[in-house]
Design a protein around this motif. Structure first.
Motif, mmCIF file in Angstrom:
data_model
loop_
_atom_site.group_PDB
_atom_site.id
_atom_site.type_symbol
_atom_site.label_atom_id
_atom_site.label_comp_id
_atom_site.label_asym_id
_atom_site.label_seq_id
_atom_site.Cartn_x
_atom_site.Cartn_y
_atom_site.Cartn_z
ATOM 1 N N MET A 42 34.630 32.359 48.837
ATOM 2 C CA MET A 42 35.606 31.304 49.336
ATOM 3 C C MET A 42 36.720 31.469 48.507
ATOM 4 S SD MET A 42 32.742 28.723 49.510
ATOM 5 C CE MET A 42 33.424 27.617 51.393
ATOM 6 N N LYS A 43 38.181 31.210 49.019
ATOM 7 C CA LYS A 43 39.313 30.870 47.718
ATOM 8 C C LYS A 43 39.787 29.759 48.141
ATOM 9 C CE LYS A 43 43.203 31.663 46.447
ATOM 10 N NZ LYS A 43 44.893 30.779 47.240
ATOM 11 N N PHE A 44 40.630 28.868 47.097
ATOM 12 C CA PHE A 44 40.609 27.682 46.810
ATOM 13 C C PHE A 44 42.609 27.669 46.620
ATOM 14 C CE2 PHE A 44 36.686 26.859 47.987
ATOM 15 C CZ PHE A 44 37.033 25.833 49.395
ATOM 16 N N ARG A 53 52.936 36.886 41.451
ATOM 17 C CA ARG A 53 53.105 35.449 42.542
ATOM 18 C C ARG A 53 52.185 34.887 43.795
ATOM 19 N NH1 ARG A 53 55.426 31.512 39.624
ATOM 20 N NH2 ARG A 53 53.427 29.914 40.284
ATOM 21 N N GLY A 54 51.218 34.216 43.664
ATOM 22 C CA GLY A 54 50.714 34.320 44.414
ATOM 23 C C GLY A 54 49.444 35.104 45.089
ATOM 24 N N GLY A 55 49.267 35.737 43.408
ATOM 25 C CA GLY A 55 48.195 37.026 43.652
ATOM 26 C C GLY A 55 46.753 36.601 43.763
ATOM 27 N N SER A 56 46.593 35.215 43.835
ATOM 28 C CA SER A 56 45.556 35.113 43.958
ATOM 29 C C SER A 56 44.010 34.849 45.330
ATOM 30 C CB SER A 56 44.894 33.273 43.471
ATOM 31 O OG SER A 56 45.205 32.729 42.186
ATOM 32 N N ASP A 57 45.554 35.161 46.523
ATOM 33 C CA ASP A 57 45.074 35.904 47.792
ATOM 34 C C ASP A 57 44.022 37.075 47.982
ATOM 35 O OD1 ASP A 57 45.274 33.494 48.945
ATOM 36 O OD2 ASP A 57 47.234 34.178 49.064
ATOM 37 N N THR A 58 45.436 38.326 46.991
ATOM 38 C CA THR A 58 44.914 39.430 46.847
ATOM 39 C C THR A 58 43.337 38.976 46.052
ATOM 40 O OG1 THR A 58 46.900 39.398 46.832
ATOM 41 C CG2 THR A 58 45.440 41.530 46.040
HETATM 42 MG MG MG Z 1 48.938 30.981 47.011
#
Ligand code: MG
Ligand code: ASP
Length: 416
Positions: free
Chosen positions: A6-8, A149-154
């Motif tokens: 689960m990613k938040f 940036r935005g790397g948590s999705d990855t």
């Molecule tokens: Mg994001």
């Protein structure tokens, strides 16, 4: 029992109240008997703040130290979520990126190379929820890295693939992926399903729901994703490899827009073999990507004009490169226009159904939108127009392809 990630995102983690809301969602999955890994972002705005601090500390900060600073936002939210879960009576612990995520490539924009899964497997087998900061990794020489940036999705997708998860759920501040930017078309509709390929093509649409790199990774790993609201119980959008029989649609998936294009026209080039190469070669050498190209011969056939687009940010550099090659290329005038925009229809159906492209051009013609250039790939057809016509084009196409939500359906963006 399933193993799920689960990613938040940052909005879902902004403050203790919201972290409690996240924790109760995690608890629900755990109580359903699933093994749960949670990947978290820093609180909304925190990474920007840290980046700014680095700039203030030193105009040319050491990228290794930049990563030490900007990775810290996720450490805070991971610890806070683990504590909150414990407070709700769950077994939970945090791990740091350096314990799990081996990365390669430049600091500030590194890529995941491998996931060390032993610690995670051990925790999951013992019924513990593993809470992992997104965005972080460790380099070969043991330094903290970040994934762009935005790397948590990855991070979430990489970790899900690395531990053999059954699915990866991305919880965010919108309730799914939309047919187009709801700021342009308020009656944009949430998609129940979208393919990885389509998602990659639509990545430029409005709210950047997923880091593009994470979609590419999920596609290569064939890992199903879901994009869901962190705040409401809604079905979200499933990102899948192929549309199954129950997901068929006889229209496009959505409409993408790109204002970030600029047009250059060279007039009265000699109409000879190799002339396009003479123009584009030097641009390629300068690392400037060309998107659309049109060459139009004059009636006499001795001369032609060539029009092409480059990213707006590269316009002046591109013009300078061409100017220096004027003698080789042999053109009369160089004209340019940064105020152009590209509108694209995207859908796997385009591959097999030529009527979809025909519908696009008919609708644009009826709206008297003048096309400057056109290009097509397997699942996408793009048209270049002046920027002031872009929004009209998107609305007209959205209606022509039957994508407008009915008035009784929930309005787009109402979830956020
Ligand atoms: Mg994001
Ligand atoms: N916190 C990082 C960022 O703002 C990573 C992420 O949230 O995905 O870019």
């Amino acid at each position: 029992m399933a193993r799920i990630v689960m990613k938040f995102g940052g909005t879902s983690m902004a403050g203790i109240e919201r972290i409690r809301n996240v924790a109760s969602r995690v608890k629900r999955e755990r109580e359903a008997g699933n093994e749960v890994l949670v990947v978290v972002s820093a609180m909304a705005g925190e990474t920007d703040r840290l980046v700014q601090l680095c700039r203030e500390a030193s105009a040319l900060s050491d990228p290794k130290e930049y990563d030490v600073v900007v990775a810290s936002g996720e450490q805070v939210t991971a610890g806070l979520l683990a504590m909150t879960l414990q407070g709700m009576g769950l077994k939970a612990r945090s791990f740091m990126g350096w314990q799990l995520v081996r990365s390669v490539g430049a600091h500030g924009n590194s890529r995941i190379e491998a996931i060390e899964r032993e610690l995670l497997d051990e925790a999951l087998h013992g019924g513990t929820v593993a809470v992992i900061p997104g965005f972080q990794g460790v380099s070969e020489d043991g330094r903290v890295t970040t994934l762009g940036r935005g790397g948590s999705d990855t991070s979430a997708v990489g970790i899900a693939a690395g531990v053999g998860a059954d699915r990866c759920d991305i919880y965010t501040d919108v309730d799914g992926v939309y047919t187009t930017d709801p700021r342009i078309v308020p009656r944009a509709r949430k998609l129940d399903f979208i393919t990885f390929e389509e998602m990659l093509e639509l990545a430029g649409v409005g709210a950047k729901v997923l880091q593009t790199r994470s979609v590419g990774l999920a596609m290569r790993e064939n890992l199903p994703l879901r994009v869901l609201s962190a705040f409401e119980d809604l079905p979200g959008t499933e990102v899948v490899a192929e549309l199954g029989a129950d997901m068929e649609r006889n229209t496009i998936a959505g409409i993408a827009t790109d204002r970030n294009e600029a047009k250059i026209t060279l007039t009265r080039l000699a109409d000879r073999a190799g002339v396009v190469g003479a123009v584009l070669g030097p641009l390629a050498e300068a690392g400037i990507a060309i998107d659309m190209i049109v060459q139009a011969a004059s009636r006499e056939g001795a001369e032609s004009d060539i029009t092409f687009t480059v990213p707006t940010a590269s316009l002046h550099q591109a013009m300078a490169v061409i100017e220096t090659r004027k003698a080789d290329i042999g053109y009369d005038e160089m004209l340019f226009d940064p105020n152009v925009a590209k509108v694209s229809i995207v859908g796997v159906g385009i591959r097999s159904n030529p009527a979809l492209a025909a519908t696009m051009f008919k609708a644009l013609a009826e709206a008297r939108i003048n096309l400057i250039a056109v290009s097509a790939s397997e699942i996408k057809v793009s048209a270049l127009m002046t920027e002031d016509q872009m929004e009209t084009a998107v609305r007209v196409l959205h209606t022509a392809f039957g994508l407008d939500s009915r008035p009784d359906e929930k309005a787009a963006g109402a979830a956020a």
